[in-house]
Write a protein that holds these residues in place. Structure first.
Motif, mmCIF file in Angstrom:
data_model
loop_
_atom_site.group_PDB
_atom_site.id
_atom_site.type_symbol
_atom_site.label_atom_id
_atom_site.label_comp_id
_atom_site.label_asym_id
_atom_site.label_seq_id
_atom_site.Cartn_x
_atom_site.Cartn_y
_atom_site.Cartn_z
ATOM 1 N N ALA A 30 0.890 -0.847 0.187
ATOM 2 C CA ALA A 30 0.095 -0.017 -0.134
ATOM 3 C C ALA A 30 0.838 1.303 -0.011
ATOM 4 N N VAL A 31 0.626 2.160 -0.912
ATOM 5 C CA VAL A 31 1.798 3.130 -1.187
ATOM 6 C C VAL A 31 0.871 4.459 -1.253
ATOM 7 N N ALA A 32 1.341 5.553 -0.622
ATOM 8 C CA ALA A 32 0.701 6.858 -0.472
ATOM 9 C C ALA A 32 0.874 7.525 -1.695
ATOM 10 N N ALA A 33 -0.222 8.098 -2.317
ATOM 11 C CA ALA A 33 -0.653 8.538 -3.866
ATOM 12 C C ALA A 33 0.758 9.382 -4.208
ATOM 13 N N ASN A 34 1.109 10.218 -3.266
ATOM 14 C CA ASN A 34 2.119 11.095 -3.576
ATOM 15 C C ASN A 34 3.541 10.203 -4.230
ATOM 16 N N PHE A 35 3.731 8.999 -3.793
ATOM 17 C CA PHE A 35 4.880 8.325 -3.939
ATOM 18 C C PHE A 35 4.602 7.428 -5.097
ATOM 19 N N SER A 36 3.660 7.623 -5.972
ATOM 20 C CA SER A 36 3.457 6.571 -7.116
ATOM 21 C C SER A 36 4.657 6.570 -8.075
ATOM 22 N N GLN A 37 5.011 7.521 -8.634
ATOM 23 C CA GLN A 37 5.895 7.494 -9.688
ATOM 24 C C GLN A 37 7.269 6.797 -9.131
ATOM 25 N N PRO A 38 7.520 7.323 -8.142
ATOM 26 C CA PRO A 38 9.104 6.705 -7.516
ATOM 27 C C PRO A 38 8.751 5.238 -7.369
ATOM 28 N N MET A 39 7.931 4.954 -6.736
ATOM 29 C CA MET A 39 7.781 3.492 -6.308
ATOM 30 C C MET A 39 7.568 2.482 -7.354
ATOM 31 N N THR A 40 6.834 3.099 -8.414
ATOM 32 C CA THR A 40 6.901 2.411 -9.515
ATOM 33 C C THR A 40 8.154 1.909 -10.106
ATOM 34 N N GLU A 157 -8.182 32.047 6.067
ATOM 35 C CA GLU A 157 -9.433 32.526 6.072
ATOM 36 C C GLU A 157 -9.850 33.091 5.062
ATOM 37 N N LYS A 158 -9.136 33.855 4.325
ATOM 38 C CA LYS A 158 -9.384 34.509 2.948
ATOM 39 C C LYS A 158 -9.616 33.503 1.847
ATOM 40 N N LEU A 159 -8.896 32.510 1.836
ATOM 41 C CA LEU A 159 -8.868 31.538 0.853
ATOM 42 C C LEU A 159 -9.773 30.374 1.277
ATOM 43 N N GLN A 160 -10.187 29.986 2.228
ATOM 44 C CA GLN A 160 -11.291 28.917 2.600
ATOM 45 C C GLN A 160 -12.172 28.768 1.719
ATOM 46 N N PRO A 161 -13.018 29.691 1.190
ATOM 47 C CA PRO A 161 -14.057 29.530 0.322
ATOM 48 C C PRO A 161 -13.763 29.003 -0.960
ATOM 49 N N LEU A 162 -12.374 29.072 -1.433
ATOM 50 C CA LEU A 162 -11.761 28.712 -2.853
ATOM 51 C C LEU A 162 -11.206 27.480 -2.849
ATOM 52 N N LEU A 163 -11.136 26.690 -1.546
ATOM 53 C CA LEU A 163 -10.517 25.496 -1.491
ATOM 54 C C LEU A 163 -11.246 24.382 -2.059
ATOM 55 N N VAL A 164 -10.846 23.565 -2.936
ATOM 56 C CA VAL A 164 -11.337 22.234 -3.542
ATOM 57 C C VAL A 164 -10.676 21.305 -3.112
ATOM 58 N N GLN A 165 -11.176 20.203 -2.358
ATOM 59 C CA GLN A 165 -10.373 19.054 -1.644
ATOM 60 C C GLN A 165 -10.433 17.729 -2.520
ATOM 61 N N GLY A 166 -9.391 16.935 -2.850
ATOM 62 C CA GLY A 166 -9.326 16.000 -3.324
ATOM 63 C C GLY A 166 -9.187 14.811 -2.566
ATOM 64 N N GLU A 167 -9.570 13.604 -2.724
ATOM 65 C CA GLU A 167 -9.503 12.640 -1.653
ATOM 66 C C GLU A 167 -8.100 12.411 -1.237
ATOM 67 N N ASN A 168 -7.116 12.396 -2.145
ATOM 68 C CA ASN A 168 -5.637 12.358 -1.853
ATOM 69 C C ASN A 168 -5.096 13.138 -2.751
ATOM 70 N N ILE A 169 -3.358 13.400 -2.822
ATOM 71 C CA ILE A 169 -2.685 14.075 -3.463
ATOM 72 C C ILE A 169 -2.673 14.037 -5.008
#
Length: 254
Positions: A30-40, A157-169
């Motif tokens: 099980a590999v964290a999404a950020n490490f996909s390319q190096p782990m491959t 606080e200023k940027l909070q309304p603009l945030l779009v969250q992905g499930e992972n990186i």
């Protein structure tokens, strides 16, 4: 060499090859999404070096932990932080003493649009964009680091309304790369090539603006009897693996 000698040599070679194949195992990782390319890349090098193979699954570190607790048959965990492997060890799901930091993550504010993100990250103060992507800070350490950074810069606080969250990186990167968000916080490994931002524009966030992203690996107890699992963890510390890790912009602990 006589025919019989040649025949004997070929027989020994065949037996040796069969023996090597018989002892080659596959480990589920099980590999964290950020490490996909190096782990491959590391998995390919691991198979060439040892004969063992690694079957990789990429995703959110937080969701992986829930799967482990439900009995998912993963044997090795490469987390995006150091807290989750420690908790797994404390819960008796990981082999004590097997945990170590395999990489130190780097956060980058990135846009697919050239020139949009300046090299000091001043766009966060100036604004002029509608969407800022990041990974879910409750599940993903890179998302938590992004929130911490914005707090330290006084812009959350200023940027909070603009945030779009992905499930992972990986999903956060997808939002930015497809233009659904003008910019976002991703892992440097997703945006780097040959030591620099590969396309678009980006600001590599200084390490002192958020807590260190220490990424720990651990051997899960279910993998203790599979020789390929500890062999992979050992290989992660090899010069060959470390060179790949550095190539993708990660730091090395110690």
């Amino acid at each position: 060499m006589s025919f019989n000698s040649l025949k004997s040599a070929l027989l020994i070679l065949c037996l040796f090859s069969l023996n090597a194949i018989a002892h080659a195992e596959t480990t589920l990782v099980a590999v964290a999404a950020n490490f996909s390319q190096p782990m491959t890349e590391i998995a390919e090098a691991f198979e060439k070096a040892t004969g063992h193979s690694a079957k990789l699954s990429f995703g959110s570190s937080g969701k992986f932990v829930a799967q482990f607790e439900s009995g998912a048959p993963f044997e090795v965990f490469l987390s995006a932080d150091n807290e989750k492997p420690l908790k797994l060890e404390q819960a008796g799901l990981a082999v004590p003493g097997s945990r170590f930091t395999y990489a130190v993550g780097k956060l980058v504010l990135w846009s697919a649009t050239p020139g949009l993100v300046d090299d000091q990250g001043q766009i966060l103060d100036k604004g002029g964009f509608k969407h800022l992507a990041l990974a879910d800070p409750k599940l993903a350490p890179y998302g938590a680091a992004a929130i911490e950074l914005m707090k330290n810069k006084g812009v959350l606080e200023k940027l909070q309304p603009l945030l779009v969250q992905g499930e992972n990186i990986a999903q956060a990167y997808q939002f930015v790369s497809t233009g659904n968000a003008e910019l976002g916080f991703v892992a440097l490994s997703q945006a780097i090539k040959d030591g620099k931002i590969a396309s678009g524009s980006g600001w590599i966030v200084p390490d002192n603006l958020h807590s260190p992203i220490l990424q720990d690996a651990v051997l899960l107890k279910i993998g203790a009897e599979n020789p390929a699992a500890p062999a992979l963890l050992k290989f992660l510390k090899s010069p060959e693996a470390l060179a790949i890790i550095r190539k993708y912009g990660y730091g090395i602990a110690g």
